[in-house]
Write a protein that holds these residues in place. Structure first.
Motif, PDB file in Angstrom:
ATOM      1  N   LYS A 367       0.818  -1.216   0.000  1.00 32.96           N
ATOM      2  CA  LYS A 367       0.000   0.000   0.000  1.00 32.96           C
ATOM      3  C   LYS A 367       0.852   1.266   0.000  1.00 32.96           C
ATOM      4  O   LYS A 367       0.367   2.348  -0.339  1.00 32.96           O
ATOM      5  CB  LYS A 367      -0.934   0.003   1.207  1.00 32.96           C
ATOM      6  CG  LYS A 367      -0.221   0.172   2.549  1.00 32.96           C
ATOM      7  CD  LYS A 367      -1.197   0.121   3.705  1.00 32.96           C
ATOM      8  CE  LYS A 367      -0.496   0.322   5.051  1.00 32.96           C
ATOM      9  NZ  LYS A 367      -1.421   0.257   6.185  1.00 32.96           N
ATOM     10  N   TYR A 368       2.120   1.113   0.378  1.00 35.60           N
ATOM     11  CA  TYR A 368       2.991   2.286   0.404  1.00 35.60           C
ATOM     12  C   TYR A 368       3.539   2.622  -0.979  1.00 35.60           C
ATOM     13  O   TYR A 368       4.189   3.649  -1.155  1.00 35.60           O
ATOM     14  CB  TYR A 368       4.160   2.049   1.374  1.00 35.60           C
ATOM     15  CG  TYR A 368       3.717   1.844   2.804  1.00 35.60           C
ATOM     16  CD1 TYR A 368       3.060   2.850   3.500  1.00 35.60           C
ATOM     17  CD2 TYR A 368       3.947   0.644   3.464  1.00 35.60           C
ATOM     18  CE1 TYR A 368       2.645   2.656   4.812  1.00 35.60           C
ATOM     19  CE2 TYR A 368       3.542   0.441   4.771  1.00 35.60           C
ATOM     20  CZ  TYR A 368       2.885   1.451   5.433  1.00 35.60           C
ATOM     21  OH  TYR A 368       2.468   1.268   6.727  1.00 35.60           O
ATOM     22  N   PRO A 371       1.568   6.218  -3.672  1.00 30.81           N
ATOM     23  CA  PRO A 371       2.040   7.612  -3.722  1.00 30.81           C
ATOM     24  C   PRO A 371       3.474   7.734  -4.238  1.00 30.81           C
ATOM     25  O   PRO A 371       3.823   8.721  -4.890  1.00 30.81           O
ATOM     26  CB  PRO A 371       1.937   8.069  -2.263  1.00 30.81           C
ATOM     27  CG  PRO A 371       0.914   7.172  -1.652  1.00 30.81           C
ATOM     28  CD  PRO A 371       1.096   5.843  -2.331  1.00 30.81           C
ATOM     29  N   TRP A 384       9.053  15.888  -2.777  1.00 36.74           N
ATOM     30  CA  TRP A 384       8.851  14.956  -1.665  1.00 36.74           C
ATOM     31  C   TRP A 384       7.965  15.629  -0.620  1.00 36.74           C
ATOM     32  O   TRP A 384       8.341  16.613  -0.010  1.00 36.74           O
ATOM     33  CB  TRP A 384      10.200  14.572  -1.065  1.00 36.74           C
ATOM     34  CG  TRP A 384      10.121  13.487  -0.027  1.00 36.74           C
ATOM     35  CD1 TRP A 384      10.103  13.651   1.317  1.00 36.74           C
ATOM     36  CD2 TRP A 384      10.040  12.088  -0.261  1.00 36.74           C
ATOM     37  NE1 TRP A 384      10.010  12.440   1.949  1.00 36.74           N
ATOM     38  CE2 TRP A 384       9.979  11.458   1.002  1.00 36.74           C
ATOM     39  CE3 TRP A 384      10.002  11.299  -1.406  1.00 36.74           C
ATOM     40  CZ2 TRP A 384       9.892  10.079   1.141  1.00 36.74           C
ATOM     41  CZ3 TRP A 384       9.917   9.929  -1.273  1.00 36.74           C
ATOM     42  CH2 TRP A 384       9.862   9.332  -0.013  1.00 36.74           C
ATOM     43  N   THR A 385       6.753  15.085  -0.424  1.00 36.61           N
ATOM     44  CA  THR A 385       5.759  15.704   0.452  1.00 36.61           C
ATOM     45  C   THR A 385       5.615  14.916   1.749  1.00 36.61           C
ATOM     46  O   THR A 385       6.233  13.864   1.946  1.00 36.61           O
ATOM     47  CB  THR A 385       4.398  15.777  -0.251  1.00 36.61           C
ATOM     48  OG1 THR A 385       3.921  14.445  -0.469  1.00 36.61           O
ATOM     49  CG2 THR A 385       4.519  16.500  -1.591  1.00 36.61           C
ATOM     50  N   GLU A 386       4.748  15.417   2.595  1.00 35.18           N
ATOM     51  CA  GLU A 386       4.482  14.743   3.870  1.00 35.18           C
ATOM     52  C   GLU A 386       3.869  13.366   3.653  1.00 35.18           C
ATOM     53  O   GLU A 386       4.127  12.431   4.409  1.00 35.18           O
ATOM     54  CB  GLU A 386       3.557  15.614   4.720  1.00 35.18           C
ATOM     55  CG  GLU A 386       3.328  15.069   6.129  1.00 35.18           C
ATOM     56  CD  GLU A 386       2.437  15.973   6.963  1.00 35.18           C
ATOM     57  OE1 GLU A 386       1.975  15.519   8.015  1.00 35.18           O
ATOM     58  OE2 GLU A 386       2.212  17.129   6.547  1.00 35.18           O
ATOM     59  N   LEU A 387       3.047  13.213   2.614  1.00 33.98           N
ATOM     60  CA  LEU A 387       2.444  11.925   2.297  1.00 33.98           C
ATOM     61  C   LEU A 387       3.520  10.898   1.946  1.00 33.98           C
ATOM     62  O   LEU A 387       3.481   9.753   2.413  1.00 33.98           O
ATOM     63  CB  LEU A 387       1.465  12.078   1.129  1.00 33.98           C
ATOM     64  CG  LEU A 387       0.861  10.769   0.571  1.00 33.98           C
ATOM     65  CD1 LEU A 387       0.043  10.066   1.656  1.00 33.98           C
ATOM     66  CD2 LEU A 387       0.004  11.067  -0.660  1.00 33.98           C
ATOM     67  N   HIS A 388       4.481  11.311   1.153  1.00 40.88           N
ATOM     68  CA  HIS A 388       5.569  10.405   0.788  1.00 40.88           C
ATOM     69  C   HIS A 388       6.408  10.026   2.011  1.00 40.88           C
ATOM     70  O   HIS A 388       6.844   8.874   2.145  1.00 40.88           O
ATOM     71  CB  HIS A 388       6.468  11.059  -0.271  1.00 40.88           C
ATOM     72  CG  HIS A 388       5.729  11.444  -1.517  1.00 40.88           C
ATOM     73  ND1 HIS A 388       5.796  12.707  -2.049  1.00 40.88           N
ATOM     74  CD2 HIS A 388       4.873  10.751  -2.312  1.00 40.88           C
ATOM     75  CE1 HIS A 388       5.045  12.769  -3.145  1.00 40.88           C
ATOM     76  NE2 HIS A 388       4.468  11.589  -3.311  1.00 40.88           N
ATOM     77  N   GLN A 389       6.615  10.992   2.916  1.00 40.76           N
ATOM     78  CA  GLN A 389       7.383  10.713   4.118  1.00 40.76           C
ATOM     79  C   GLN A 389       6.660   9.703   5.006  1.00 40.76           C
ATOM     80  O   GLN A 389       7.288   8.832   5.617  1.00 40.76           O
ATOM     81  CB  GLN A 389       7.654  12.010   4.890  1.00 40.76           C
ATOM     82  CG  GLN A 389       8.571  11.847   6.092  1.00 40.76           C
ATOM     83  CD  GLN A 389       9.960  11.378   5.712  1.00 40.76           C
ATOM     84  OE1 GLN A 389      10.537  11.849   4.743  1.00 40.76           O
ATOM     85  NE2 GLN A 389      10.502  10.421   6.473  1.00 40.76           N
ATOM     86  N   ARG A 390       5.313   9.809   5.070  1.00 40.28           N
ATOM     87  CA  ARG A 390       4.541   8.850   5.867  1.00 40.28           C
ATOM     88  C   ARG A 390       4.673   7.440   5.292  1.00 40.28           C
ATOM     89  O   ARG A 390       4.745   6.452   6.030  1.00 40.28           O
ATOM     90  CB  ARG A 390       3.068   9.267   5.933  1.00 40.28           C
ATOM     91  CG  ARG A 390       2.796  10.436   6.874  1.00 40.28           C
ATOM     92  CD  ARG A 390       1.335  10.481   7.278  1.00 40.28           C
ATOM     93  NE  ARG A 390       0.444  10.609   6.126  1.00 40.28           N
ATOM     94  CZ  ARG A 390       0.018  11.769   5.612  1.00 40.28           C
ATOM     95  NH1 ARG A 390       0.421  12.906   6.165  1.00 40.28           N
ATOM     96  NH2 ARG A 390      -0.788  11.803   4.573  1.00 40.28           N
ATOM     97  N   CYS A 391       4.702   7.340   3.974  1.00 43.11           N
ATOM     98  CA  CYS A 391       4.892   6.030   3.345  1.00 43.11           C
ATOM     99  C   CYS A 391       6.266   5.454   3.709  1.00 43.11           C
ATOM    100  O   CYS A 391       6.396   4.255   4.002  1.00 43.11           O
ATOM    101  CB  CYS A 391       4.763   6.152   1.830  1.00 43.11           C
ATOM    102  SG  CYS A 391       3.089   6.554   1.260  1.00 43.11           S
TER     103      CYS A 391
END
Length: 761
Positions: A367-368, A371, A384-391
């Motif tokens: 699931k990662y 994005p 590189w956004t916060e969403l990518h960092q969460r992944c």
């Protein structure tokens, strides 16, 4: 030992980086009270304050080392700590002397598989320049009763001669060329981690004891000695003691250690590492004394520099053992936790490769990918956004969790994977299940220094393998395991059963010898399926430090490679800086530099580059100079000068080629030598000149010093030696000198004559 409050702590706050204490140091008849720092790094440094205290400032470094070594051999050096309550070396000082130990209880025995044909490998050619050194080393090993000459053997292994930085050599036997495959496995299991933890658990104080030259302290029975035969230019020699390169010796050694420690409930051994514990200081000291008594009875010797006495905790096989119990070593997942975010699409593809690999075993890891896949689209601007960092954080959390991490179990199949990028090295150790699934035991990575970033790609990939086996040494030594790489040329270097190549690049040759001690099967894995190691080599934190053992090993390899370069340059009228400068200007060699650093093309159509392309795996860069094996590749501008220097003695074509092969190389060098010798007027005149008189020996003198034979030897370490030999008595007189001018020669001969006159009086 009572550590002073100012001792530094490690990042975990547990293990001290160093301990500082006051001690009385005795060198010969001089005693001084000095400050000593004891660290976890196996590196002995004689500090400037100690040099000043013993008034050694006016001596050269070599002389200081020689004096300390001589003193240690005489067992006159002692350190008495005023802060240390218990000094184990005081109880049995014989265990810590420099003599070679010898087990007096048993001998090792080897068993060959049924219907197995003997493998006899022919001797390897030895360079003329090091033949005398090989002969001296063989004599030294004979004097230590490690090897003995024999006249005949069905078995024989090749030797590899390695130069040390001090100019001496080391002889390594390559038993992977036949004997190891023919040996029956020794059916004695190495201990499980749980076996050792049971013996040293519920304790407050721990000690770690290390044997000196452990395997060499056990003799091999006479029948098995013939199997351990090496083939040299001096003939056949058999090993009389155990050596690291034979695959069954770790298990044999373990059995001997277990017998030695039988009945001791607070002591355990893992090959040559012995662990001792106690529920209090007194119990620990009693246990340690009893262990040392057993070691003494068996005839073994210890290496005090690698022993660690009375420690609050010890690290073993991925665990930390302390008074609080057993806990996982945080270093196992340090490489994952400190993994930085990718900064470009190339690094992102490496990360996705790892996610794809682990996704085969853990479905929700996929699931990662969503994005992150969007960042690979050509029209998508990199951001590189916060969403990518969460992944990325989710991916790191899974890799660091018990869900994926496995405890080390030596009974299961072991796989070690290693990869290298332009920036770092990555390594993993797994357990492989019958269904092909793999669980990670430990991750490791480290960044490359600027010097190592200049290595060729094949050297970086080889360095990754060395980093992996060094990092996971305790888990893989003495056990069969798979070693994975995505660099196919390494299979021909490290996986070849015909032996280590004579002209292999210096670093590759030394690393191949390092790997001889391990029992592994080298496997090639395509880069697309190698994400689990690739991601660790590319996404690494710059502050990650390698293990101390690896640092020391890497420094030693680099020093040895540079020393070989400078030893060769000592014989040539050039310096490394001049060669480096002209190599970069040379049209052909500049291209070779680029290929070595960035990678070689799949094929080569250029006639100028063809010779180098065929030797690409043996060409490396040392201090900015190109080297083919142990030979310097000379730029075009200096080749005539080098040929003139080599042919100074006007020897024939064959002898000139033999000299050149010790030091220099370039394409068509043999043709250039032939052309030069054929065009040499002095050689042509000597060939046509008839013999003027019949050769006859020197007449025998009737008295001493009636006739003298005089010549210079050297240079050796920048010194020349005037050798004067009396033809009657063969008595030599040797004078060391920095120059060989006529004035200096006359002065040296006066010294000889004055010394002779004084002795005759």
């Amino acid at each position: 030992m009572e550590v002073q409050p100012e001792s530094a702590k490690s990042a975990t706050g547990n293990l001290p980086l160093y301990a500082k204490f006051t001690c009385d140091v005795q060198l010969k008849d001089t005693i001084r009270t000095l400050t000593c720092f004891v660290t976890t790094i196996d590196l002995n440094v004689f500090g400037l304050d100690w040099i000043t205290a013993f008034q050694l400032s006016d001596m050269t470094l070599n002389a200081i080392c020689s004096q300390i070594s001589t003193t240690k051999q005489g067992s006159n050096v002692s350190i008495k700590s005023s802060n240390c309550k218990f000094l184990p070396e005081k109880l049995f000082p014989e265990l810590f002397d420099n003599a070679m130990g010898l087990c007096n209880k048993t001998k090792a025995h080897l068993i060959i598989k049924l219907n197995c044909q003997p493998v006899f490998r022919p001797k390897r050619p030895v360079a003329y320049a090091v033949q005398h050194l090989v002969e001296e080393e063989i004599k030294r090993l004979q004097d230590l009763d490690i090897i003995a000459p024999i006249n005949y053997s069905d078995w024989a292994a090749t030797i590899v001669v390695i130069k040390k930085p001090n100019g001496s050599i080391r002889i390594c036997a390559d038993f992977s060329t036949g004997l190891n495959d023919a040996l029956e496995s020794y059916k004695y299991p190495l201990p499980l981690p749980e076996d050792i933890f049971v013996k040293i658990s519920n304790a407050l104080v721990f000690s770690h004891i290390d044997l000196s030259d452990a395997f060499l302290q056990i003799e091999v029975d006479s029948k098995s000695q013939e199997l351990l035969t090496i083939n040299t230019h001096l003939g056949l020699f058999k090993y009389k003691r155990m050596v690291f390169d034979v695959k069954t010796f770790p298990a044999i050694f373990q059995q001997i250690m277990d017998k030695m420690l039988a009945g001791l409930h607070c002591a355990a051994a893992y090959i040559d590492d012995i662990f001792v514990s106690g529920r209090n200081q007194q119990e620990h000291d009693n246990n340690l004394q009893e262990v040392q008594q057993r070691i003494y009875q068996y005839g073994f010797k210890l290496k005090i520099a690698k022993c660690n006495f009375s420690a609050p905790e010890i690290a073993y096989l991925g665990y930390i053992v302390s008074k609080d119990g057993i806990r996982p070593d945080p270093k196992n997942i340090e490489a994952i936790k400190t993994m930085p975010a990718p900064t470009n699409q190339f690094e992102l593809r490496s990360l996705l490769g790892a996610i794809n690999f682990y996704g085969k075993f853990i479905n929700h890891m996929r699931k990662y990918r969503g994005p992150l896949d969007e960042l690979l689209q050509n029209h998508k601007q990199w951001q590189w956004t916060e969403l990518h960092q969460r992944c990325l954080d989710g991916f790191k959390q899974i890799l660091s969790s018990e869900l994926l991490l496995a405890h080390y179990d030596p009974l299961k199949s072991i796989v070690v994977a290693a990869d290298a990028s332009n920036y770092g090295l990555g390594a993993c150790i797994f357990h492989e299940a019958d269904d092909g699934s793999m669980k990670v035991i430990c991750h490791a990575s480290r960044s490359l220094t600027p010097t190592k970033r200049q290595y060729s790609q094949i050297e970086k990939e080889a360095l990754a393998l060395i980093f992996a086996v060094t990092k996971f040494h305790r888990m893989v030594f003495g056990r069969r395991f798979k070693l994975q790489t995505d660099h196919k040329p390494l299979l021909a270097i490290f996986g070849d059963k015909t032996g280590i190549k004579v002209h292999q690049a210096n670093r590759l040759q030394r690393w191949a010898i390092k790997l001889i001690a391990y029992d592994f099967e080298l496997k090639f894995i395509s880069t697309n399926s190698f994400g689990y190691a690739d991601v660790l080599s590319r996404l690494i934190h710059n502050t990650i430090n390698p293990s101390e053992d690896y640092v020391i090993a890497a420094v030693e390899f680099e020093i040895e490679s540079k020393q070989i370069l400078h030893n060769s340059l000592d014989k040539l009228p050039l310096t490394s800086k001049i060669i480096t400068y002209e190599t970069a200007k040379d049209k052909v060699l500049a291209k070779i530099l680029e290929y070595v650093t960035e990678g070689w093309p799949s094929n080569c159509n250029s006639s100028e580059l063809k010779a180098y392309f065929n030797r690409k795996n043996d060409i490396c860069i040392v201090d900015g100079c190109l080297m083919f094996g142990q030979r310097i590749i000379i730029p075009q501008i200096f080749r005539k000068r080098i040929l003139k220097e080599i042919h100074r003695g006007h020897q024939g074509i064959s002898r000139t080629k033999a000299i050149a092969r010790n030091y220099v190389y370039w394409s068509n060098i043999d043709y250039d030598i032939e052309a030069m010798v054929k065009s040499c007027s002095n050689c042509a005149a000597a060939a046509k000149m008839p013999t003027k008189t019949t050769l006859h020996p020197w007449p025998k003198p009737s008295d001493s010093w009636e006739r003298l034979h005089i010549d210079y030897a050297g240079p050796i370490d920048s010194y020349y030696y005037l050798v004067v030999i009396d033809a009657f008595s063969k008595c030599p007189e040797i004078i060391q000198t920095k120059s060989i001018t006529a004035t200096q020669t006359i002065s040296s001969l006066k010294i000889v004559s004055l010394d002779l006159g004084y002795r005759r009086q």
